[in-house]
Scaffold this motif. Structure first.
Motif, PDB file in Angstrom:
ATOM      1  N   ARG A 547       0.831  -1.205   0.000  1.00 57.03           N
ATOM      2  CA  ARG A 547       0.000   0.000   0.000  1.00 57.03           C
ATOM      3  C   ARG A 547       0.866   1.255   0.000  1.00 57.03           C
ATOM      4  O   ARG A 547       0.538   2.255  -0.624  1.00 57.03           O
ATOM      5  CB  ARG A 547      -0.892   0.026   1.240  1.00 57.03           C
ATOM      6  N   GLN A 548       1.964   1.200   0.743  1.00 60.24           N
ATOM      7  CA  GLN A 548       2.859   2.349   0.852  1.00 60.24           C
ATOM      8  C   GLN A 548       3.853   2.432  -0.304  1.00 60.24           C
ATOM      9  O   GLN A 548       4.737   3.279  -0.299  1.00 60.24           O
ATOM     10  CB  GLN A 548       3.615   2.263   2.187  1.00 60.24           C
ATOM     11  N   GLN A 549       3.705   1.515  -1.257  1.00 61.27           N
ATOM     12  CA  GLN A 549       4.539   1.469  -2.467  1.00 61.27           C
ATOM     13  C   GLN A 549       6.023   1.326  -2.136  1.00 61.27           C
ATOM     14  O   GLN A 549       6.899   1.885  -2.808  1.00 61.27           O
ATOM     15  CB  GLN A 549       4.298   2.703  -3.350  1.00 61.27           C
ATOM     16  N   LYS A 550       6.305   0.566  -1.083  1.00 59.89           N
ATOM     17  CA  LYS A 550       7.689   0.226  -0.793  1.00 59.89           C
ATOM     18  C   LYS A 550       8.125  -0.907  -1.717  1.00 59.89           C
ATOM     19  O   LYS A 550       7.308  -1.732  -2.134  1.00 59.89           O
ATOM     20  CB  LYS A 550       7.841  -0.211   0.665  1.00 59.89           C
ATOM     21  N   PRO A 551       9.417  -0.977  -2.047  1.00 61.83           N
ATOM     22  CA  PRO A 551       9.881  -2.092  -2.874  1.00 61.83           C
ATOM     23  C   PRO A 551       9.761  -3.407  -2.123  1.00 61.83           C
ATOM     24  O   PRO A 551       9.946  -3.458  -0.904  1.00 61.83           O
ATOM     25  CB  PRO A 551      11.343  -1.740  -3.154  1.00 61.83           C
ATOM     26  N   ILE A 552       9.432  -4.460  -2.829  1.00 64.71           N
ATOM     27  CA  ILE A 552       9.350  -5.799  -2.263  1.00 64.71           C
ATOM     28  C   ILE A 552      10.441  -6.646  -2.898  1.00 64.71           C
ATOM     29  O   ILE A 552      10.500  -6.783  -4.117  1.00 64.71           O
ATOM     30  CB  ILE A 552       7.968  -6.430  -2.498  1.00 64.71           C
ATOM     31  N   TRP A 553      11.307  -7.203  -2.053  1.00 62.98           N
ATOM     32  CA  TRP A 553      12.386  -8.045  -2.551  1.00 62.98           C
ATOM     33  C   TRP A 553      11.924  -9.497  -2.594  1.00 62.98           C
ATOM     34  O   TRP A 553      11.236  -9.972  -1.687  1.00 62.98           O
ATOM     35  CB  TRP A 553      13.620  -7.931  -1.657  1.00 62.98           C
ATOM     36  N   PHE A 554      12.321 -10.172  -3.639  1.00 63.90           N
ATOM     37  CA  PHE A 554      11.985 -11.586  -3.817  1.00 63.90           C
ATOM     38  C   PHE A 554      13.216 -12.417  -3.468  1.00 63.90           C
ATOM     39  O   PHE A 554      14.305 -12.186  -4.001  1.00 63.90           O
ATOM     40  CB  PHE A 554      11.557 -11.849  -5.260  1.00 63.90           C
ATOM     41  N   GLY A 555      13.070 -13.372  -2.541  1.00 70.44           N
ATOM     42  CA  GLY A 555      14.205 -14.166  -2.102  1.00 70.44           C
ATOM     43  C   GLY A 555      14.017 -15.640  -2.353  1.00 70.44           C
ATOM     44  O   GLY A 555      12.900 -16.171  -2.278  1.00 70.44           O
ATOM     45  N   LEU A 556      15.115 -16.324  -2.659  1.00 70.26           N
ATOM     46  CA  LEU A 556      15.133 -17.777  -2.816  1.00 70.26           C
ATOM     47  C   LEU A 556      16.006 -18.364  -1.723  1.00 70.26           C
ATOM     48  O   LEU A 556      17.043 -17.796  -1.358  1.00 70.26           O
ATOM     49  CB  LEU A 556      15.682 -18.169  -4.188  1.00 70.26           C
ATOM     50  N   ILE A 557      15.610 -19.510  -1.217  1.00 67.89           N
ATOM     51  CA  ILE A 557      16.315 -20.098  -0.090  1.00 67.89           C
ATOM     52  C   ILE A 557      17.666 -20.649  -0.532  1.00 67.89           C
ATOM     53  O   ILE A 557      17.811 -21.146  -1.658  1.00 67.89           O
ATOM     54  CB  ILE A 557      15.445 -21.200   0.558  1.00 67.89           C
ATOM     55  N   VAL A 558      18.659 -20.495   0.310  1.00 64.51           N
ATOM     56  CA  VAL A 558      19.966 -21.130   0.104  1.00 64.51           C
ATOM     57  C   VAL A 558      19.859 -22.513   0.728  1.00 64.51           C
ATOM     58  O   VAL A 558      19.789 -22.655   1.947  1.00 64.51           O
ATOM     59  CB  VAL A 558      21.094 -20.314   0.770  1.00 64.51           C
ATOM     60  N   TYR A 559      19.830 -23.531  -0.112  1.00 63.71           N
ATOM     61  CA  TYR A 559      19.446 -24.854   0.364  1.00 63.71           C
ATOM     62  C   TYR A 559      20.536 -25.524   1.184  1.00 63.71           C
ATOM     63  O   TYR A 559      21.731 -25.321   0.956  1.00 63.71           O
ATOM     64  CB  TYR A 559      19.071 -25.758  -0.816  1.00 63.71           C
ATOM     65  N   ALA A 560      20.088 -26.361   2.105  1.00 69.72           N
ATOM     66  CA  ALA A 560      21.003 -27.166   2.890  1.00 69.72           C
ATOM     67  C   ALA A 560      21.530 -28.314   2.036  1.00 69.72           C
ATOM     68  O   ALA A 560      20.927 -28.682   1.025  1.00 69.72           O
ATOM     69  CB  ALA A 560      20.262 -27.711   4.114  1.00 69.72           C
ATOM     70  N   PRO A 561      22.638 -28.921   2.454  1.00 67.02           N
ATOM     71  CA  PRO A 561      23.214 -30.021   1.666  1.00 67.02           C
ATOM     72  C   PRO A 561      22.251 -31.183   1.457  1.00 67.02           C
ATOM     73  O   PRO A 561      22.335 -31.879   0.449  1.00 67.02           O
ATOM     74  CB  PRO A 561      24.427 -30.451   2.503  1.00 67.02           C
ATOM     75  N   ASP A 562      21.330 -31.414   2.416  1.00 62.77           N
ATOM     76  CA  ASP A 562      20.429 -32.558   2.295  1.00 62.77           C
ATOM     77  C   ASP A 562      19.087 -32.195   1.658  1.00 62.77           C
ATOM     78  O   ASP A 562      18.110 -32.929   1.772  1.00 62.77           O
ATOM     79  CB  ASP A 562      20.197 -33.204   3.662  1.00 62.77           C
ATOM     80  N   TYR A 563      19.040 -31.043   0.957  1.00 61.28           N
ATOM     81  CA  TYR A 563      17.805 -30.663   0.257  1.00 61.28           C
ATOM     82  C   TYR A 563      17.585 -31.592  -0.930  1.00 61.28           C
ATOM     83  O   TYR A 563      18.499 -31.861  -1.711  1.00 61.28           O
ATOM     84  CB  TYR A 563      17.898 -29.219  -0.219  1.00 61.28           C
ATOM     85  N   MET A 564      16.332 -32.064  -1.070  1.00 62.62           N
ATOM     86  CA  MET A 564      15.977 -32.949  -2.186  1.00 62.62           C
ATOM     87  C   MET A 564      14.788 -32.352  -2.919  1.00 62.62           C
ATOM     88  O   MET A 564      13.676 -32.293  -2.374  1.00 62.62           O
ATOM     89  CB  MET A 564      15.642 -34.352  -1.658  1.00 62.62           C
ATOM     90  N   PRO A 565      14.983 -31.877  -4.160  1.00 66.24           N
ATOM     91  CA  PRO A 565      13.917 -31.190  -4.898  1.00 66.24           C
ATOM     92  C   PRO A 565      12.651 -32.020  -5.047  1.00 66.24           C
ATOM     93  O   PRO A 565      11.556 -31.484  -5.086  1.00 66.24           O
ATOM     94  CB  PRO A 565      14.571 -30.913  -6.257  1.00 66.24           C
ATOM     95  N   ASP A 566      12.794 -33.362  -5.123  1.00 61.33           N
ATOM     96  CA  ASP A 566      11.604 -34.188  -5.335  1.00 61.33           C
ATOM     97  C   ASP A 566      10.784 -34.348  -4.060  1.00 61.33           C
ATOM     98  O   ASP A 566       9.623 -34.747  -4.108  1.00 61.33           O
ATOM     99  CB  ASP A 566      12.003 -35.563  -5.861  1.00 61.33           C
ATOM    100  N   LYS A 567      11.370 -34.022  -2.898  1.00 64.04           N
ATOM    101  CA  LYS A 567      10.648 -34.154  -1.638  1.00 64.04           C
ATOM    102  C   LYS A 567      10.284 -32.812  -1.007  1.00 64.04           C
ATOM    103  O   LYS A 567       9.338 -32.719  -0.243  1.00 64.04           O
ATOM    104  CB  LYS A 567      11.482 -34.964  -0.636  1.00 64.04           C
ATOM    105  N   HIS A 568      11.063 -31.795  -1.280  1.00 62.14           N
ATOM    106  CA  HIS A 568      10.880 -30.506  -0.618  1.00 62.14           C
ATOM    107  C   HIS A 568      10.303 -29.473  -1.573  1.00 62.14           C
ATOM    108  O   HIS A 568      10.669 -29.428  -2.748  1.00 62.14           O
ATOM    109  CB  HIS A 568      12.210 -29.999  -0.059  1.00 62.14           C
TER     110      HIS A 568
END
Length: 665
Positions: A547-568
Motif C-alpha cells: 500500500r505504501q509502495q515500498k519495494p518488495i524483494w523476492f528471495g530464494l532459499i539457500v538450500y542445505a546439503p540434504d535438500y531434495m527437490p523431489d521431496k521438498h
C-alpha cells in the motif's frame, strides 16, 4: 567471588587471564543448565494462613496491638495447587527483609508453622503480618498468603534453587500481589497532593508553580526512597506481578480527615493507602518527564524518580539521557538492557542471584546454576550474565559498522548490553511492540570460538518488485470490502506477478494462492499455531508495505546439503525492502536469515519459561572463511526485515554470527 558488576570488561579479562570468548564458553560448559521451571513447586505451593478469624488483624480504625506477654498469634501452613487457576486467590507479599535502621520494628508476636510441623517464633517484623492480615480481611476475607522467608526453604540446596527459578511465577500467578512500603504519608496535605497526582491533575507539570512542583517532587522522592525500591528481589516481584501489583503505604491521617475522595482513590483500610503500582508509575512519569527543574537538587530528585518508578515503555532517552545514552525509541529495542541496568543498580545479598532474577524477568528457558558457578574462583558474575544473554538467543550487533575496540574507560557489562543488544526492531503493524520484541531471539544456540552458532534458513535476494506498477484489481478477490479481504487482494497481485514468470515459478504461484485461500479464512483468525500466527502477521506487514509502495524483494532459499527437490517444496519469500533499492554493500548480494520455533512444551516435571521465537535479519553473508569457521556460513547483522516466507520441508542450516569485535579484541 565477590560481585564484579562495577568492574570493566578489560579488568575482568585481565583478572582471569583469558579471552572473554573463552571465558564465556567455559561458563557454558561449567554450569548445570536448567531448561524448565519445577512444576511441582507451583503444584504444592507452600502458603500461610491465620489459624483463626480472631488471629486475623482487625481492620477497624481503633484496633490496637496486643500487649507484650500475650500468647503468640499462630500462622499455619498449607500447600495449594496453583496450577488450578481457581486456587490462585492468594496474596503474594513483596517486602524487604532487612529494613533501614530508622524503621526498626519488633518481631516475635507471630509463631509460624515450619515445614516439619513445629511452631517457631517468626523473625519477620510483626507489622508485615499485621498489614497483610488487614489487607486480606478488607478484600473479601482472602485466606492464604505467600511470603518468601517462610514459604521457601532457606538452606542452600536443590529445594532453594528450584524456588528461586520459579519465584516469578509466584507473583505473576497470584491474583493479589502486594508490595509493602514503610515510608509514610504524614499529613492531609501530602495525601491531597498524592490524590491530585494519581487523578491526573498534575500531569501538566510545566505550568505548575515552582512551589507546587517542588512539593510534588519531594513527595515522590519520599515514596521512592523507601528501601523497597532499592532491592533486586522486590524489582523482580514487582516486574512479575505486572498490572496486578498493589503498593501499600502507611499513613497517619485521622479517620475524620480521610474523606470519600481518598477512599475512592486509595481504598479504606485504616492506616493504609493502596496504590495501583502501574498507575503510580504512569502518574509519576507523566509528571516528571516534561520537567526541566532549574535547581540541581530538583534535577537529582527527578532523575531518581524516573530511575526507580519509570517504565520501559517511556521515552527513556528523553528521561535519562545520561543513564541510557544509546536508547532511541524503547519500542525498537529488546527490554533486556533496561532490565539488567535496573537489577545492577539494586541491592542483593547474594550477587549470583542476579542470574535467576534476570532469567525470570526476561523469560529465559536456559538457566545457569549460580550456586555451582559461585564455587569456582575463576568465574565472573558479569560474564555469567552475558553468557545467559547469549545462550538464550538474544540478538546482538556485530556488523561492519560496529566498533572493534576494547571496552575501555571503566565500561562494564551493562555498557555491552546498551551498545550491542540489537536495537533496530521495526514497529509491527499489529502493535504490541515490546511483546513482539521479546520473541525476537535465535534458536538452538551454542557458543563457539567463531561466534554464536544457531539454525535457520538463509535467503538470497533474487530481485525486486516495483509495487507502484501493480494493478488496481485482482480477479481472485473474495472480499466484501473488509480489511482482511483487502490484504488478500493486495497479496494476490504478487501471486499474479509470480505466475507470469513461467513454468519454473508454477509451484511458487500455487503455494501463494493456496495460502491466500487458507491463511485468510475465518477459521485461521481463531485457531492457529504460533508459526501460523506469525505468518499471518507478516502477510499483513507485506500488504501494508505494498500500500505504501515500498519495494518488495523476492528471495530464494539457500538450500542445505540434504535438500531434495523431489521431496521438498521450493523455498521462496517476499521481504520489505529499503526505499533506496540497495541490495547490499560493496556489490555483495544481499542475504536474509530467518528462523522460527514454536514455544517448547512442558511436561509433568517442568514448566518451560519459553516463548515462541522468530528471526528475520538482513545479513552480510561471509563465505570466504567457511573452512576456518568450522564449515559454517558466517553472518553479520544489518537490520531487521519483515518477510512472508514459504519453506515447507526445507531443511535448516547451521550458521554462525561472528562475535562482536569488542569481545575478541
Amino acid at each position: 567471588m565477590a560481585d564484579d558488576l562495577s568492574d570493566s570488561m578489560d579488568t575482568i579479562k585481565e583478572r582471569h587471564g583469558r579471552s572473554l570468548v573463552n571465558a564465556l564458553m567455559d561458563i557454558e560448559k561449567a554450569s548445570n543448565v536448567h531448561h524448565r521451571k519445577p512444576r511441582e513447586f507451583m503444584k504444592i505451593l507452600d502458603c500461610l494462613y491465620f489459624s483463626s478469624r480472631t488471629d486475623t488483624p482487625d481492620t477497624s480504625a481503633g484496633s490496637e496491638r496486643r500487649e507484650p506477654g500475650c500468647r503468640p498469634t499462630t500462622l499455619k501452613r498449607k500447600r495449594i495447587d496453583t496450577s488450578d487457576v481457581a486456587m490462585r486467590d492468594y496474596v503474594a507479599v513483596s517486602y524487604t527483609w532487612d529494613h533501614d535502621a530508622s524503621f526498626k520494628e519488633p518481631c516475635g508476636k507471630y509463631s509460624v508453622q515450619s515445614h516439619n510441623g513445629d511452631f517457631l517464633e517468626s523473625k519477620v517484623r510483626d507489622s508485615v503480618f499485621e498489614r497483610v492480615g488487614k489487607y486480606m480481611k478488607y478484600f473479601g476475607d482472602l485466606q492464604y498468603f505467600w511470603i518468601d522467608r517462610h514459604c521457601v526453604v532457606q538452606e542452600e540446596g536443590k529445594a532453594k534453587t528450584e524456588a528461586l527459578q520459579a519465584m516469578d511465577l509466584v507473583y505473576s500467578w497470584s491474583k493479589h500481589p502486594i508490595g509493602l512500603l514503610y515510608q509514610p504519608i504524614l499529613s492531609v496535605a501530602e495525601l491531597k497532593l498524592l490524590a491530585e497526582l494519581m487523578s491526573g491533575q498534575l500531569a501538566d507539570s510545566e505550568h505548575l508553580s515552582d512551589q507546587r512542583t517542588s512539593e510534588t517532587l519531594k513527595l515522590l522522592e519520599d515514596i521512592v526512597s523507601d528501601p523497597w525500591w532499592t532491592r533486586a528481589w522486590t524489582y523482580q516481584e514487582d516486574y512479575s506481578a505486572g498490572e496486578r501489583m498493589k503498593l501499600l503505604i502507611p499513613h497517619n491521617i485521622p479517620p475524620e480527615d480521610y474523606t470519600e475522595e481518598f477512599s475512592n482513590l486509595f481504598e479504606n483500610i485504616p492506616g493504609e493507602i493502596v496504590l495501583d503500582s502501574t498507575g503510580f508509575y504512569k502518574a509519576a512519569s507523566a509528571f516528571c518527564l516534561p520537567l526541566d527543574p532549574p535547581h540541581y537538587q530538583l534535577k537529582r530528585i527527578r532523575k531518581l524518580v524516573l530511575e526507580r518508578a519509570g517504565r520501559f515503555t517511556l521515552p527513556l532517552k528523553e528521561a535519562m539521557p545520561g543513564l541510557f545514552p544509546f536508547f532511541d525509541d524503547p519500542a525498537n529495542r529488546s527490554m533486556t538492557p533496561y532490565i539488567v541496568k535496573n537489577i545492577e543498580g539494586r541491592q542483593l545479598r547474594v550477587p549470583w542471584d542476579r542470574l535467576s532474577i534476570i532469567a525470570n524477568c526476561c523469560q529465559y528457558p536456559v538457566r545457569l546454576d549460580g550456586v555451582e558457578l559461585s564455587k569456582k574462583d575463576d568465574q565472573s558474575v558479569s560474564l555469567a550474565i552475558l553468557a545467559l544473554f547469549l545462550l538464550n538467543g538474544e540478538i546482538f550487533e556485530n556488523g561492519w559498522d560496529q566498533p572493534r575496540s576494547h571496552i575501555a574507560d571503566g565500561r562494564n557489562i551493562t555498557y555491552f548490553f546498551e551498545k550491542y543488544a540489537f536495537s533496530r526492531y521495526p514497529r509491527p503493524q499489529s502493535g504490541g511492540n515490546l511483546t513482539y520484541n521479546k520473541s525476537c531471539r535465535f534458536t538452538d544456540v551454542e557458543l563457539t570460538s567463531y561466534g554464536v552458532k544457531t539454525r535457520g534458513h538463509v535467503w538470497f535476494i533474487n530481485g525486486e518488485f516495483d509495487t507502484s506498477e501493480f494493478a488496481d484489481q485482482l480477479p481472485l478477490a473474495k472480499d466484501g470490502g473488509d480489511p482482511e479481504g483487502e490484504d488478500r487482494r493486495i497479496l494476490g497481485l504478487l501471486a499474479d506477478k509470480i505466475g507470469g514468470f513461467g513454468e519454473k515459478s508454477s509451484k511458487m504461484h500455487k503455494t501463494l494462492l493456496d495460502y491466500l485461500d487458507r491463511g485468510f479464512d475465518d477459521a485461521s483468525k481463531h485457531a492457529h499455531t504460533f508459526a501460523q500466527a506469525y505468518q499471518r502477521s507478516m502477510a499483513k506487514e507485506l500488504a501494508t508495505a505494498i500500500r505504501q509502495q515500498k519495494p518488495i524483494w523476492f528471495g530464494l532459499i539457500v538450500y542445505a546439503p540434504d535438500y531434495m527437490p523431489d521431496k521438498h517444496s521450493p523455498g521462496f519469500g517476499f521481504f520489505v525492502g529499503n526505499d533506496d533499492g540497495d541490495y547490499g554493500r560493496d556489490d555483495m548480494p544481499m542475504h536474509v536469515f530467518t528462523a522460527l520455533r514454536e514455544r517448547a512444551a512442558g511436561d509433568d516435571s517442568g514448566l518451560t519459561n519459553d516463548k515462541g521465537r522468530y528471526v528475520s535479519l538482513e545479513v552480510n553473508y561471509e563465505c570466504d572463511n567457511e573452512e576456518e569457521e568450522g564449515g559454517l556460513a558466517c553472518l553479520l547483522t544489518r537490520r531487521w526485515i519483515h518477510g512472508l516466507c514459504f519453506y515447507d520441508g526445507c531443511p535448516e542450516i547451521d550458521v554462525v554470527f561472528f562475535w562482536p569485535g569488542v569481545l575478541t579484541s
